[in-house]
Structures are given as structure tokens and as C-alpha cells.
Design an enzyme around this catalytic site. Sequence first.
Site, short mmCIF file in Angstrom:
data_model
loop_
_atom_site.label_atom_id
_atom_site.label_comp_id
_atom_site.label_asym_id
_atom_site.label_seq_id
_atom_site.Cartn_x
_atom_site.Cartn_y
_atom_site.Cartn_z
N CYS A 15 33.30 65.45 -11.34
CA CYS A 15 32.82 65.95 -10.39
C CYS A 15 31.45 66.48 -10.68
O CYS A 15 30.80 65.72 -11.10
CB CYS A 15 32.92 67.39 -9.52
SG CYS A 15 33.10 69.00 -10.42
N CYS A 18 30.39 68.33 -12.94
CA CYS A 18 29.99 68.18 -14.54
C CYS A 18 28.84 67.85 -15.27
O CYS A 18 28.50 67.79 -15.95
CB CYS A 18 31.57 67.13 -14.62
SG CYS A 18 32.87 67.70 -14.61
N ASP A 420 13.81 44.59 5.85
CA ASP A 420 13.36 43.20 5.20
C ASP A 420 13.26 42.39 6.28
O ASP A 420 14.19 42.10 6.92
CB ASP A 420 14.09 42.33 4.21
CG ASP A 420 14.54 41.69 3.69
OD1 ASP A 420 12.75 41.30 2.59
OD2 ASP A 420 14.81 41.03 3.24
N ASP A 621 18.49 41.67 2.61
CA ASP A 621 20.22 40.73 2.41
C ASP A 621 20.04 40.47 1.03
O ASP A 621 21.01 39.23 0.79
CB ASP A 621 20.47 40.39 3.82
CG ASP A 621 19.14 38.41 3.37
OD1 ASP A 621 18.03 39.02 3.13
OD2 ASP A 621 19.97 37.75 3.92
N ASP A 625 15.53 42.38 -2.49
CA ASP A 625 15.74 44.14 -2.12
C ASP A 625 16.82 45.25 -3.29
O ASP A 625 16.82 46.33 -2.84
CB ASP A 625 16.55 43.52 -0.75
CG ASP A 625 15.46 42.61 0.11
OD1 ASP A 625 14.75 42.58 0.00
OD2 ASP A 625 16.42 41.82 1.24
#
Length: 733
Positions: A15, A18, A420, A621, A625
Site C-alpha cells: 500500500c 508501505c 500534442d 500519441d 510524447d
Amino acid sequence: MADVKETWRVEGMTCASCATAAQKSLSRTEGVSNAQVNYATGSVLIEYDPSLTGYERLNSALKKTGYSLARDVYGEERERKRVVALRNNTIAAILFAIPVFIYGMFFMHAPYADPIMMVLTLPIVAVFGRQFFINAWKKALSLQSNMDSLVAIGTGSAFLFSSFNTLFPGYLRERGLEPHVYFEAAAVIIALILLGRFLEERAKSKTSGSIRKLMGLQVKTARVIRNGSEQNLPVEQLVPGDEIMVRPGEKVPVDGTVTDGSSYVDESMITGEPIPSPKQNGDKVIGATINTTGSFRFRAEKVGSETMLARIIELVREAQGSKARIQKVVDRFASIFVPVVIVIAVISFAVWYFFGPPPQVSYAFITSVTVLIIACPCALGLATPTAIMVGIGKGADNGILVRDARSLESAHKLDAIVLDKTGTITSGNPEVTDLITSPDLDDPDEMLSVLLGIEKLSEHPLGRAIAANLEEKGYEARDIKKFNSITGKGITGEYGQKKWVAGNRKLIDENDVSVPSFFEEKIHALEKEAKTVIYFSSEGKVVCLVGIADSIRESSAGGVRRLKEMGLEVHMLTGDNETTAAAIAGKAGITTYRSGVLPPDKLEYIRQLQSEGKVTAMVGDGINDAPALALADVGIAVGSGTDIAMESAGITIIRGNIEKIAAAIDLSRQTVRTIHQNLFWAFIYNIIGIPVAAGVLYPFTGLLLNPMIAGGAMAFSSVSVVTNSLRLKRKKT
């Protein structure tokens, strides 16, 4: 000695708290100047003095808090085995929990029901869910607590209390009390939380996928010319100054400068632009880009960790490591809640033992166990994952794929969104937008058939776009003679005893081709719209113009408008030139944009917005990027893009529809609102239920909460949380 940076895997985290504990342990180790533990990737970025500490000492320090270091940061096999083991435990726990639940709810009075439920619940507690108890014990040894502590205390108390009543039912009966059992509570809670943990781990295991895929792009061997002979060598053996040959269809091994030959190189992975760049003597080439047509030699200049691709890999790795750690509300609450519940249970036992009515021991035991049972974190544990799972499912139904809960939780807080250009606002493919023929032609169809014939012989993407457009219109290609391709300029050929030239203005001028006045105004208009102009001439005169552009998506303008209506700043980044950037931004309705940007520039742009206090999303895409997608508070990839962009992003929009981005943000707002509602009711349930379970109402009303009622209340709280989460399905986005 200067500090060094290392990235290692942290084993044993379950978690967000932690991650905090592990980070504190490493930060306090001598020689460590900085440690950033990332729960999402399961890794730590450590900056340390190697003369004072190292892997062994750091691992030893970390083991004291119940965790460990592993060198294979992105070990796919290790991750796969862990997720498979968790999946198997989850399936087994569910299979054992189903009959326990049926017995506990509908056949609790059947013969031997209690022993059967005890036998079925034992492997759930001792085998399939043992990690909860192991982790809780490790945390207890370091005087800490987390979600595992809550699960272990609640389910462990229910199981032990029920086992005692099953094995020794006469103890409570002799004192006038019915020995109830709560095996179904322990079994179902462990099974459900294991299911949520499995779904979380499966998503986390994919986080490092972008790094592995980027590494997969690296070229393994290179054709090197040494001592006058050509030989294949591993890229690790390349040194600056090596002469390297690259043939059509091959990848450029490393970064360098062309020394001989010419070609077109697809650099879309770096620039994001779909049209290959012409390369000739003196031009720079980048490692992992693809040579499309001719052969060339180049001189290696940057090798190993100095190449552009290696730097992008490092940018993604650092961006993922620099993300703010997710401190779940439940985990923050658990650090206080667990010790408080234990203290309340102990106080309840003591008060009833010393001051309660007879039989004091029975009342003390029942009230303390009731406190622990009613405090069992089923509702708290389900509050977030059920809302997230419903939200993710609803998103998938609407073309929005959510890869991790963090992104869905964060999107509602966005202030700015960076788009973009290529492949996001535009389609990412060159298309013919204008076909202008001379009014003086006797047979324009014949001329276009010749144009089709000559462009079909071209390997250039623009030529293929023109040929595809003409074929769609039904033209038939003519048979071209003496075809010649001139790199960076265009093509020539002969048909009908005439010379035909197709290319850019430079090629037209070199061939002394005149441009009729009719075309001048058309050329100016096309260039103003940032379109690439292809000239087609015959017998020294231009007879046709072709306008080609990476066209804007139909949904882009509407999507940008909706984002603005939601109060978001909209920015556009592109590696293209200023003219093209201005034209596309104007059509999309974007006023803030930047042209000529490369991956490091995009990363810095996101970092700048974040430094201004803006929660920022990046939409893209391409491979170029990926670093910005990883650094942004929310990374959004369009479905038509590369796998690496989608691995670096938390949300993927199918079919690249920008309008879906607004829908994703709206879905995030609805999901977070549902999570807050769930947590409110779960907390209220505990705040009211725990004091009642401890017996605070007994002196005034004589009311003492029966453990069975406590179990029922616990189940009801879980049902209410799940029901509230399911309401998300009916809401519109």
C-alpha cells in the site's frame, strides 16, 4: 566522491503507506542524500555516496522494516510470477469463501455447519490470505500499521472467536449466551480484498511496460566499416567516429552525421511528424529512426547512454519516479485507526472486567471482540476500489480506457491540458486536400492519369498519398519511362514523348519550369494554410498543384471548446514549424501553443506548468510524447498512437476523439465524488458503531450490541458502499 543515482525495485510493498515507511528507512541510512519510493512502479530512485553505502547496506537497512531491494527494476518475469501467484490465491479464496458464505447466510443451523465453515475458512486465513497477517506482524514489529493491519485484526478476531465458539460452545452457553460464529465475515472479507489487491497489482505490473518497450526499440547490431571492410558489430562496441552503413528498411543504430549517400528517414518517433525527413551529406540522423528509401553512410557521434533514445528512456524513468506518491485516504486513516481500535478494545475489556456486571469475563470478551469485528475494514477497503472499478468499466463502455486508478482519481483536479498536434489534434497522416489543375488543359483527366503513373513509382509518403487519392477517384496510371527520384526535391519521368516533373519549388526552379499567374494566388493560399505544395509540370510549365496536409480531426475544435467550458487552460505543442502550428491552432481554437519542440522541450513545458501550481494533463500519441506523458499529473494517450505512449499514459482515448477527454474528466469527477461518499459512510459507520460495540449505551439503555448484529452491520455497510458505487453506471458523462 560524487553521489550516484540508482533505481532498484522495492519488494514487499502492499500500500502507499508501505512506500512512505520504506522511503523513511532508506532516507535515514548513512550516505543517502535522497530517496524517492514510487508505489505505482514498485521502485526507488536513490541518490547516495558510494564511499559510505551501497546496495548491500541499503538492502539490510530496508529489511529491518519488512521490505527488500531487488536489482532487476523492470524484471518482467518477476512481476509476472507475483501477479500469477496473487491471482491463484484470489481464485482459491473465492472458491472456498462461496460455500462458507452460503452456509453462514442460509444454513447456519444445519448439522455440522460450524465445523464445516471452520475447515473451509482455515485455508483462506492460513494459506491464501496469509500475507495479510505476515505483513501486519512485520508492521507491528516496527510499531507501524497499514491496510493489512486492519484486515488481519478484523478477520483474525472473527476467525479466532468463531473457532473458539465452534470448539468450545459450552463456555458461553453455560453463561447464558449463544456461541455465534462469523466465519463468513472472515472468509468473504479476505476474498474480496484479495480480489481488489490482484486488480491493483495487475495494473501496477504494466507501469514499467513503457520502459521495456523503449528499450526494445534500441538496435542490437550495426554494419560498421573498419579498416576498409564491412562487419556486423553489437552496438555496445560502437565508438564515436565509427563509419556505419544503413540500407533501406533498416534502423539507424546510433546518433551521427551523414557522410555519403542520401535517403528519407522516418523520425516520427522523435519529432511526432508523419512525413520522413530527407537526409544527405552533413545532415544529422538519430538512433532507432527508420531509413525508408536509399542507402547512406554516417559517422557515429553519440553512442550508448548519450543517444537520443537512451536519453528519452532515462526521461521516462525519472518522470515516473518523480510522480507524487498516492497517499490513499484509507491508508492515511489506517495509521491512526488501527491503534485507536486496539486501544478501545483493550479499554472495553478492562472496563467490563473490573466494573461490569457478572459474568464479567464473558462481557469483557464479547465487547472487545465486537469492537474488533465491527471495526473490520470491509467497507473502508471497498470504498475506493468498487467506485474505481465501476468508473473504469463505465469508461470502457464509452471509449475511455483507464490503465490505473491514480489517473482516474487525479483528472478531476486538472487546471491545464497540453495537446500534442500530430495524431492528437490532427490525424497524423498526410492527405491530399487540394487538387488544382490548369484551366488551359485540353484533357485534365489524362494529365492526372500521368500524375498517378509517376507518383505510383515514388516511395515517398507524399507520393503514396497522391497516388492513393487519385486511385480512389478512379484514375488509371499511365506507363512512365525514364523515372528518376531526386532526394529532397521530387521525381521526373517521361510519357508521350514529354518530360514530366513532380516535386517542390526548388526542383521546379532547377528545371526552369514557369509558374502561370493563375497558380500564384493558389500557391499563396495553400502555404498560408500550412499545406505542403507539390508542383506538377509538363513541357516547362506547371499544369497542376497538389495541396497536402496533416488534416485536423473533425472533433478537435468541438473537443477544445468543451475543455475550455470546463474551465481548463488548453495548450498545443508540436515539432512542426511556426506557420503550420499557427494554422492548426487557429482551426482548433487554441490560443496558447509552441512550435519546434522535441521530447525534452515537452517535458520542460509540463514541468513549467506544474511549477506554477497547475495540475496538468498531457495528451499525445507518439514515442516523443512518452516522457511528458509520464511526468504529467495525468497522461492521456489517443488510441491511434503507439503502444509506448499508451503505456506511459494512465488513460487512453479510443479512436483519438478529443471530445472524449472532457468525458474522461467528467467521469473522474463523478468517480471521486462517489469515493468521497463511500468513505464518509464507512467512517461514520465506524465512528458510531465502535462506541456502541464497546457498550457506551449500556448504562443508559441496557443495550449491549450482540456480535451477530455487529457482523450484520458490517455487512450492511459493505452493501451500501457497493450499491452507491454501482449508481455510477446510470450517470451521464
